[in-house]
Write an enzyme that holds these catalytic residues in place. Structure first.
Site, PDB file in Angstrom:
ATOM      1  N   LYS A 135       0.705  -1.179   0.174  1.00  0.00           N
ATOM      2  CA  LYS A 135       0.024   0.115   0.159  1.00  0.00           C
ATOM      3  C   LYS A 135       0.842   1.284   0.048  1.00  0.00           C
ATOM      4  O   LYS A 135       2.152   1.395   0.302  1.00  0.00           O
ATOM      5  CB  LYS A 135      -1.080  -0.080   1.054  1.00  0.00           C
ATOM      6  CG  LYS A 135      -2.160  -1.015   0.914  1.00  0.00           C
ATOM      7  CD  LYS A 135      -3.182  -1.020   1.734  1.00  0.00           C
ATOM      8  CE  LYS A 135      -4.212  -1.678   1.266  1.00  0.00           C
ATOM      9  NZ  LYS A 135      -5.414  -2.063   2.269  1.00  0.00           N
TER      10      LYS A 135
ATOM     11  N   ARG B 195      -3.932  -9.867   4.807  1.00  0.00           N
ATOM     12  CA  ARG B 195      -4.161  -9.825   3.408  1.00  0.00           C
ATOM     13  C   ARG B 195      -2.895  -9.646   2.358  1.00  0.00           C
ATOM     14  O   ARG B 195      -2.655  -8.220   2.823  1.00  0.00           O
ATOM     15  CB  ARG B 195      -5.413  -9.106   3.392  1.00  0.00           C
ATOM     16  CG  ARG B 195      -6.108  -8.774   1.743  1.00  0.00           C
ATOM     17  CD  ARG B 195      -7.307  -8.069   1.794  1.00  0.00           C
ATOM     18  NE  ARG B 195      -7.755  -8.243   0.059  1.00  0.00           N
ATOM     19  CZ  ARG B 195      -7.400  -7.394  -0.581  1.00  0.00           C
ATOM     20  NH1 ARG B 195      -6.475  -6.552  -0.580  1.00  0.00           N
ATOM     21  NH2 ARG B 195      -7.825  -7.353  -1.761  1.00  0.00           N
TER      22      ARG B 195
HETATM   23  C1  9MG Z   1     -10.310  -5.296  -1.131  1.00  0.00           C
HETATM   24  N1  9MG Z   1      -9.560  -4.692  -0.342  1.00  0.00           N
HETATM   25  C2  9MG Z   1      -8.208  -3.822  -0.564  1.00  0.00           C
HETATM   26  N2  9MG Z   1      -7.736  -3.405   0.355  1.00  0.00           N
HETATM   27  C3  9MG Z   1      -8.286  -4.282   1.738  1.00  0.00           C
HETATM   28  C4  9MG Z   1      -8.104  -4.329   2.905  1.00  0.00           C
HETATM   29  O1  9MG Z   1      -6.863  -3.335   3.549  1.00  0.00           O
HETATM   30  N3  9MG Z   1      -8.786  -4.935   3.781  1.00  0.00           N
HETATM   31  C5  9MG Z   1      -9.939  -5.557   3.065  1.00  0.00           C
HETATM   32  N4  9MG Z   1     -10.650  -6.254   4.091  1.00  0.00           N
HETATM   33  N5  9MG Z   1     -10.144  -5.673   1.744  1.00  0.00           N
HETATM   34  C6  9MG Z   1      -9.444  -4.974   1.223  1.00  0.00           C
END
Ligand code: 9MG
Length: 281
Positions: free
Chosen positions: A222, A256
């Site tokens: 990010k 994630r």
């Molecule tokens: C779809 N998406 C993109 N970034 C995300 C994040 O940080 N958390 C979750 N739950 N979905 C995300």
């Protein structure tokens, strides 16, 4: 002994899950759209499984800042055939990253395990669809909408504001008949947050544990990493791993990520350190 080591064994690292990102959008920010082709996406799933992923998160709507809306039809066409194929070929949990009730309903029909909703079931019809099923749901916090969320985000107290948001969403879900224990919470790194907000959330992530639900953290590649390190998206692996490990130490149960093998390795190291501390007691 440093405080961090003292607190390590309190968290059950053995249960930490790695959620692998599989974007099937033509404009996906991290893969340049290279997995929009069905066969390539399936190959990617196979690779992720070999690398030790626990959950595959399939998304057909880009949620990066400034992203345009996508139609219900396009999203269903991108995501559902892939969900069906993955579920018929592999024994792996799948989450569907969507905020649309119609996509959620299709995902439930084709045996998705989790709905990952960056809009926390606030769109029309979502609560009702989820209430009619027993699927787990990740409720993510976002201030604003992807189109405009990075324009001057503001909070009184970011942690308190997000906790209050979660309390309201949990209550609303319960009122609709959705059991609290089906919910996973995610404060939403990068979704209507400044760089300073994101690092405060990472440093104080354990405060969300008071809500008593599993926590998900998405920090992979990010801009909170790129802005601090001055690195392009493809150069953010070290930053992603470091932030993921901090999130796990702070109580995240699901991470994630894009880089599965590297994250699985990093979590193994953390588990070994925690196990050593546990054995020494
Ligand atoms: C779809 N998406 C993109 N970034 C995300 C994040 O940080 N958390 C979750 N739950 N979905 C995300």
């Amino acid at each position: 002994m440093p405080q961090q080591l003292e607190t390590l064994p309190c968290i059950d690292f053995s249960k930490v899950k790695v959620m692998g990102i599989l974007n099937v959008t033509p404009d996906s920010f991290s893969d340049g759209g290279k997995f929009s082709c069905f066969d390539k996406a399936l190959k990617q799933v196979e690779l992720m499984i070999d690398q030790g992923v626990d959950i595959i998160d399939i998304g057909g709507e880009s949620t990066r800042p400034g992203a345009a809306d996508v139609s219900e039809y396009d999203e269903i066409t991108r995501v559902i055939p892939l969900l069906k194929a993955v579920k018929s070929r592999f024994d792996i949990a799948v989450s569907i990253d969507t905020s649309k009730a119609a996509v959620m309903a299709e995902a439930i029909t084709y045996n998705a395990d989790i709905i990952n909703d960056v809009r926390a079931l606030q769109n029309e019809g979502c609560l009702a669809v989820i209430a009619q099923s027993d699927i787990s749901v990740c409720l993510m916090h976002m201030q604003g909408l992807p189109r405009s969320m990075q324009t001057k985000p503001h909070y009184n107290d970011i942690i308190e504001d997000i906790i209050n948001f979660f309390i309201e969403r949990i209550k609303t879900c319960q009122k609709k008949g959705i059991d609290k224990h089906r919910l996973i919470l995610d404060p939403g790194f990068g979704f209507g947050k400044t760089v300073a907000h994101n690092y405060q959330m990472l440093a104080e992530f354990n405060k969300f544990k008071q809500l008593g639900l599993p926590l998900l953290a998405g920090v992979s590649r990010k801009s909170m990493l790129g802005d601090l390190l001055n690195r392009d998206v493809e150069q953010r692996l070290s930053g992603s791993l470091t932030a993921a490990i901090v999130a796990v130490q702070q109580g995240a149960g699901i991470i994630r990520v894009h880089d599965i093998a590297e994250t699985v390795d990093a979590i193994k190291i953390l588990k070994a350190v925690a196990q050593y501390s546990e054995d020494k007691k």
